[in-house]
Design an enzyme around this catalytic site. Structure first.
Site, PDB file in Angstrom:
ATOM      1  N   GLU A 198      16.622  27.125  32.559  1.00 30.29           N
ATOM      2  CA  GLU A 198      16.004  25.840  32.915  1.00 30.29           C
ATOM      3  C   GLU A 198      15.585  25.062  31.673  1.00 30.29           C
ATOM      4  OE1 GLU A 198      13.613  27.329  36.912  1.00 30.29           O
ATOM      5  OE2 GLU A 198      12.646  27.425  34.963  1.00 30.29           O
ATOM      6  N   PRO A 199      16.519  24.683  30.825  1.00 34.46           N
ATOM      7  CA  PRO A 199      16.122  23.929  29.632  1.00 34.46           C
ATOM      8  C   PRO A 199      15.764  22.488  29.994  1.00 34.46           C
ATOM      9  CG  PRO A 199      18.511  24.142  29.720  1.00 34.46           C
ATOM     10  CD  PRO A 199      17.968  24.885  30.918  1.00 34.46           C
ATOM     11  N   ARG A 217      13.462  20.232  27.424  1.00 30.61           N
ATOM     12  CA  ARG A 217      13.347  19.568  26.117  1.00 30.61           C
ATOM     13  C   ARG A 217      14.664  19.586  25.342  1.00 30.61           C
ATOM     14  NH1 ARG A 217       8.371  19.589  23.494  1.00 30.61           N
ATOM     15  NH2 ARG A 217       7.835  21.388  24.786  1.00 30.61           N
ATOM     16  N   CYS A 251      -7.350   2.330  23.075  1.00 26.10           N
ATOM     17  CA  CYS A 251      -8.718   2.308  22.569  1.00 26.10           C
ATOM     18  C   CYS A 251      -9.298   3.698  22.411  1.00 26.10           C
ATOM     19  CB  CYS A 251      -9.577   1.456  23.483  1.00 26.10           C
ATOM     20  SG  CYS A 251      -9.065  -0.238  23.376  1.00 26.10           S
ATOM     21  N   GLU A 252      -8.732   4.463  21.507  1.00 25.89           N
ATOM     22  CA  GLU A 252      -9.234   5.800  21.183  1.00 25.89           C
ATOM     23  C   GLU A 252      -8.870   6.089  19.746  1.00 25.89           C
ATOM     24  OE1 GLU A 252      -8.933   9.171  23.573  1.00 25.89           O
ATOM     25  OE2 GLU A 252      -8.809   8.040  25.444  1.00 25.89           O
TER      26      GLU A 252
HETATM   27  N1  LLP Z   1      10.962  26.024  33.593  1.00 31.27           N
HETATM   28  C1  LLP Z   1       9.657  26.079  33.859  1.00 31.27           C
HETATM   29  C2  LLP Z   1       9.209  26.944  34.963  1.00 31.27           C
HETATM   30  C3  LLP Z   1       8.752  25.344  33.106  1.00 31.27           C
HETATM   31  O1  LLP Z   1       7.462  25.422  33.379  1.00 31.27           O
HETATM   32  C4  LLP Z   1       9.222  24.532  32.062  1.00 31.27           C
HETATM   33  C5  LLP Z   1       8.307  23.730  31.259  1.00 31.27           C
HETATM   34  C6  LLP Z   1      10.608  24.476  31.818  1.00 31.27           C
HETATM   35  C7  LLP Z   1      11.445  25.249  32.603  1.00 31.27           C
HETATM   36  C8  LLP Z   1      11.216  23.613  30.756  1.00 31.27           C
HETATM   37  O2  LLP Z   1      10.801  23.977  29.479  1.00 31.27           O
HETATM   38  P1  LLP Z   1      11.478  23.284  28.196  1.00 31.27           P
HETATM   39  O3  LLP Z   1      12.918  23.757  28.124  1.00 31.27           O
HETATM   40  O4  LLP Z   1      11.393  21.822  28.376  1.00 31.27           O
HETATM   41  O5  LLP Z   1      10.660  23.757  27.065  1.00 31.27           O
HETATM   42  N2  LLP Z   1       4.512  18.786  28.235  1.00 31.27           N
HETATM   43  C9  LLP Z   1       4.780  19.820  27.250  1.00 31.27           C
HETATM   44  C10 LLP Z   1       5.793  20.791  27.730  1.00 31.27           C
HETATM   45  C11 LLP Z   1       5.364  21.492  28.991  1.00 31.27           C
HETATM   46  C12 LLP Z   1       6.428  22.383  29.530  1.00 31.27           C
HETATM   47  C13 LLP Z   1       6.050  22.884  30.867  1.00 31.27           C
HETATM   48  N3  LLP Z   1       7.049  23.699  31.478  1.00 31.27           N
HETATM   49  C14 LLP Z   1       5.218  19.167  25.949  1.00 31.27           C
HETATM   50  O6  LLP Z   1       5.258  17.947  25.893  1.00 31.27           O
HETATM   51  O7  LLP Z   1       5.472  19.857  24.969  1.00 31.27           O
END
Ligand code: LLP
Length: 442
Positions: free
Chosen positions: A295-296, A298, A366-367
């Site tokens: 589940e990528p 980012r 405004c922070e």
């Molecule tokens: N699968 C599950 C169950 C997750 O909780 C997440 C991310 C992903 C896949 C995807 O992860 P990725 O491949 O994107 O790293 N808002 C934070 C990131 C929070 C990620 C939460 N879960 C940030 O901006 O760094």
């Protein structure tokens, strides 16, 4: 090992054109700004498709792999249709994400619904639209989902989200696999859950196990540890319950290169590590090769996105920093203030000067904490210059807010010198459209 798209700091198509302006997807950044305004999210289609291809090639040797894009990173209809075309499925975590991919025409069988507190309405929507898998997070949800499935006279295909007890070296807010995480069943709770599914919750069909360790991960070791735990559990559940589980979902998490010192592994490296470990575990635990889901989020979308801002005021603190303010900030990119995230940026318009200066890029909100980039060296800045911040494709628009009642930016998709608007800029009217003044106040 070949470089993959997640290891680049900028979209693949970025270059300086003959006017000295930055160009993305064949579009001049200054012209994009003239046409669409700032702040502006820009997504490069070539980079998106390239990273999808990297993922596909990286898992060619393990054909029973399904990449499920984590929509939480960025969820728009146009993006969903590109990713569907590239063969990806979708990990969704809310009714809103389910609805967005549904509206984009996604095959709902390739959608997996995650989350630690899915609501009745969201679960019902998932059942009605025929979402392919639901990853059940806790005992409450097992009971609830079974009741809802009975109500719709359906059998629901599920995974169990487990907490494997693995820590990774990333910001504590984006770690999820450690033992006191809010997500998933602890290892010692799995048997009770399986027992309930097999004997009581007969409208649930369990296919496999799911875990997610964290985000912006650079260590390949943790994926090995995770796969080992998941495969070992599959073997153990077979032995104890005679249960043949044939799916494992190892979550997302692969990192990207925000700043020079970030050196994420390539998708090819991760792919090889995962495949080798799976093959090793299949033998070690004497199980059938499972179907694997990744589940990528980012690593699929971050690098393809940039944000363009217009520079306005600046302030030289006597004997201190120089602050340069842009027309966006923590509402369109909350990551620096939330996670101390660091970004790289360039001036997009041609700068004749060779003079450089170190500045801090501050937002317009405004922070005091609304700082996008601390201490970055840029050509001497003038008001009206366009700043291009890289790697803003993931977790920027998806986490954007209307703080200070500021309109959310527009988003354009660029490719082969074409720029298509894929998210409209909000208007002032949009900001009050949900406000209601009770009659007695009129
Ligand atoms: N699968 C599950 C169950 C997750 O909780 C997440 C991310 C992903 C896949 C995807 O992860 P990725 O491949 O994107 O790293 N808002 C934070 C990131 C929070 C990620 C939460 N879960 C940030 O901006 O760094």
């Amino acid at each position: 090992m070949t470089t993959s798209t997640n290891q680049y700091q900028k979209p693949l198509t970025v270059k300086r054109n003959s006017d000295g302006n930055l160009e993305i997807g064949g579009c001049d950044a200054v012209e994009l700004v003239e046409k669409f305004g700032t702040p502006l999210y820009v997504l490069d289609e070539k980079t998106i498709r390239s990273v999808c291809l990297d993922y596909k090639k990286s898992f060619e040797k393990y054909p029973n792999t399904q990449i499920m894009y984590a929509s939480k990173a960025l969820c728009t209809c146009a993006l969903a249709s590109i990713l569907q075309e590239e063969g990806l499925g979708f990990d969704v975590v809310s009714g809103g994400e389910i609805y967005t991919v549904y509206k984009a025409g996604v095959d709902m069988r390739k959608v997996l619904f995650n989350g630690n507190n899915k609501s009745v309405d969201e679960l019902n929507l998932a059942l009605e639209l025929g979402v392919g898998r639901i990853s059940v997070d806790n005992f409450y949800e097992l009971a609830l989902l079974n009741t809802l499935a009975q109500g719709q006279d359906k059998t629901v295909d599920i995974l169990l989200r487990i907490t494997p007890g693995i820590e990774c070296h990333t910001h504590q807010y984006i770690q999820t696999g450690h033992l006191d995480s809010k997500f998933g069943f602890d290892l010692i709770q799995i048997d009770e859950a399986v027992d309930l599914i097999l004997n009581e919750y007969t409208n649930l069909k369990l296919h496999g196990l799911h875990a997610h360790i964290g985000s912006q991960i650079f260590e390949t070791r943790i994926y090995k540890d995770e796969i080992d735990i998941l495969c070992k559990e599959i073997a153990r559940l077979d032995e104890k319950f005679g249960l043949k589980l044939d799916e494992i979902n190892i979550g997302g998490g692969l990192g990207v290169k925000y700043i020079d010192s970030d050196v994420p592994p390539s998708t090819f490296e991760i792919g090889q590590v995962i495949i080798d470990k799976l093959n090793e575990c299949v033998e070690k635990y004497n199980i059938d090769s499972p179907k694997i889901f990744l589940e990528p989020g980012r690593s699929i979308i971050s690098t393809s996105g940039v944000t363009l801002y217009t520079i306005g005021s600046s302030k030289q603190v006597p004997n201190g920093k120089k602050y340069v303010s842009v027309d966006g900030g923590m509402a369109d990119n909350p990551r620096p203030s939330l996670y101390q995230a660091e970004y790289y940026a360039e001036i997009a318009n041609n700068k004749e000067t060779t003079e450089k200066e170190e500045v801090t890029i501050s937002g317009r909100f405004c922070e005091s904490g609304d700082i996008l980039i601390n201490n970055i060296e840029l050509p001497k800045i003038d008001e009206g210059d366009i700043l291009c911040v890289y790697n803003t494709g993931a977790y920027n628009y998806s986490m954007a807010s209307n703080y200070n009642k500021v309109c959310k930016p527009a988003m354009v998709l660029v490719n082969d010198s074409c720029a298509d608007l894929i998210v409209k800029r909000e208007s002032l009217e949009d900001l009050v459209v949900h406000d209601v003044i009770p009659d007695r106040l009129k």
